[in-house]
Design an enzyme around this catalytic site. Structure first.
Site: not given
Ligand code: HMG
Ligand code: MG
Length: 302
Positions: A14-15, A206, A208, A239, A248
Site C-alpha cells: 500500500r504505502d 511508521h 520514512h 507519499c 518507508n
Molecule cells: P474529495 O474529492 O474531497 O471527495 O476526496 P468527495 O467526497 O467530494 O467526492 C468526490 C468524488 O470522489 C466522488 O465521485 C466520490 O464518489 C468519490 P464523483 O461523484 O465525482 O464521481 N469518492 C471516492 N471514490 C472512491 N473511494 C472513496 C471515495 N470517497 C469519495 N473512498 C478523498 C476525498 C478522501 C476521497 C480523497 O481526498 C482521497 O481519496 N484521498 C486519498 C489520499 C491518499 O490515499 N493518500 C495517501 C495515503 S495517506 C499516507 O500515505 C500517510 C500514511 O502512510 C502515514 C504517513 O506516512 O504519515 C498513512
Molecule cells: Mg507512510
C-alpha cells in the site's frame, strides 16, 4: 531484549506501491503479498479504498483483497478515508481497516481534502459501522515529526489527534513521520508524549527514510518500549502528497536489526530479499534496502 517479540506491519503493497509512478497489475500485487507471507510477514496492509482520481495506483484494491486466501495468523488491512471507502472494504470482505488523519492542518487538506476536525468527524461513523461489522480499525497520524507544507508540528497536536483516534476506538495508533524529517531525540520525545495518554502497547512507529534516519528513529522508539513498526519491503514508496519524501524504512533492514538484537520476528530474511527483488523488477527500480544490497552482493559472489 531477547525475550521480546516485535510486530511488523508490512505496508509495501500500500504505502509503497501508492507512490511508485509505474502502476503494477493486480496479479503482481497479489503475488508480492503472497511472497511476503511466505517470508514470514503476518500483518500486511494490502491496499486502499481511496479515490482512484487521487491515488490511481490503489485502484483494484477490491480485486487484490478478493484474491487473497484467508490464512491462520495472517491479517490483511486496507486504508479507508470515509464511509464510501468503508463500503468498498466491506463489499470485498476486507477483514481490517485503517483510517488516516494528520497532525498538520495543511497536510490534512492536501491529503484528504478536509480539515483535521472534519476528518475526525468523518471517521466517527466509519468506526461505529466497523465495530458493528466486527472489523478492527487501526489509526494513522501523519506528520508527527514535521510537515512538508507547514514545517514544525507541535507535539500537543500529535497527542490530541492520536488520543481522539484512540478514544474513538482505533486499537492501535501508528505515528507517521511522513517525510522522514525526524531524529532519534525527537522520536523519543514523541513516544513519551503520546504514551502519557495512550498505552505504549497501542502505539506503532511508521518511519520514512528521506534523510536516512528511519532505522535510527525506529531504534529510538524501540528503546522507549514501542513494539510495533510499519515497514516496506525494499523501502518502496513515499507519499503522493509529500514531494521528495522517500519510502518507508525497509523491512529487510528492520529484520536485520531486530535479529541482531535477538528479537523474534518470524521472518526469513533471504526469502524477504527475494520478495523485494521480485517487486523491484516489476517496477524497474533498485532496492533502497542496504541489507538487501549486502545479501544480494554476497550471493552474487557465492
Ligand atoms: P474529495 O474529492 O474531497 O471527495 O476526496 P468527495 O467526497 O467530494 O467526492 C468526490 C468524488 O470522489 C466522488 O465521485 C466520490 O464518489 C468519490 P464523483 O461523484 O465525482 O464521481 N469518492 C471516492 N471514490 C472512491 N473511494 C472513496 C471515495 N470517497 C469519495 N473512498 C478523498 C476525498 C478522501 C476521497 C480523497 O481526498 C482521497 O481519496 N484521498 C486519498 C489520499 C491518499 O490515499 N493518500 C495517501 C495515503 S495517506 C499516507 O500515505 C500517510 C500514511 O502512510 C502515514 C504517513 O506516512 O504519515 C498513512
Ligand atoms: Mg507512510
Amino acid at each position: 531484549m531477547t525475550s521480546d517479540v516485535v510486530k511488523l506491519v508490512e505496508v509495501g503493497p500500500r504505502d509503497g506501491l501508492q507512490n511508485e509512478s509505474r502502476r503494477v497489475p493486480v496479479a503482481v500485487r497479489v503475488n508480492l503479498i503472497e511472497r511476503l507471507i511466505a517470508a514470514g510477514l503476518r500483518n500486511l496492509e494490502v491496499g486502499a479504498f481511496v479515490s482512484p482520481r487521487w491515488v490511481p495506483q490503489m485502484e483494484g484494491s477490491d480485486e487484490v483483497m478478493r484474491s487473497l486466501l484467508p490464512l491462520p495468523g495472517v491479517s490483511y488491512c486496507a486504508l479507508v478515508p470515509n464511509e464510501k471507502g468503508l463500503e468498498a472494504a466491506l463489499g470485498c470482505g476486507c477483514p481490517e481497516i485503517a483510517v488516516f488523519a494528520a497532525a498538520s492542518e495543511a497536510f490534512s487538506q492536501r491529503n484528504i481534502n478536509c480539515s483535521i476536525a472534519q476528518s475526525l468527524a468523518r471517521f466517527e461513523p466509519v468506526l461505529m459501522r466497523a465495530r458493528h461489522a466486527g472489523i478492527p480499525v487501526r489509526g494513522y497520524v501523519s506528520c508527527v515529526l514535521g510537515c512538508p507544507l507547514g514545517g514544525d508540528v507541535a507535539l500537543t497536536d500529535v497527542v490530541r489527534v492520536s488520543t481522539s483516534l484512540y478514544e474513538m476506538g482505533c486499537y492501535e495508533i501508528s505515528l507517521g513521520d511522513t517525510t522522514g524529517v525526524g531524529t532519534p531525540e525527537k522520536t523519543k520525545a514523541l513516544v513519551r508524549a503520546c504514551a502519557s495518554e495512550i498505552p505504549l502497547a497501542s502505539l506503532a512507529g511508521h518511519f520514512h527514510d528521506t534523510y536516512g534516519m528511519a532505522i535510527a528513529n525506529l531504534y529510538a522508539a524501540l528503546d522507549c518500549g514501542v513494539r510495533v513498526f510499519d515497514s516496506s519491503v525494499s523501502g518502496l514508496g513515499g507519499c503522493p502528497y509529500a514531494p521528495g519524501a522517500t519510502g518507508n524504512v525497509a523491512t529487510e533492514d528492520v529484520a536485520y536489526l531486530l535479529h541482531r538484537l535477538g528479537v523474534r520476528t518470524g521472518i526469513d530474511l533471504d526469502a524477504l530479499v527475494h520478495a523485494g527483488t521480485y517487486i523491484d523488477k516489476a517496477l524497474g527500480r533498485l532496492t533502497a534496502s542496504r541489507t538487501a544490497r549486502a545479501i544480494n552482493a554476497r550471493s552474487d559472489r557465492g
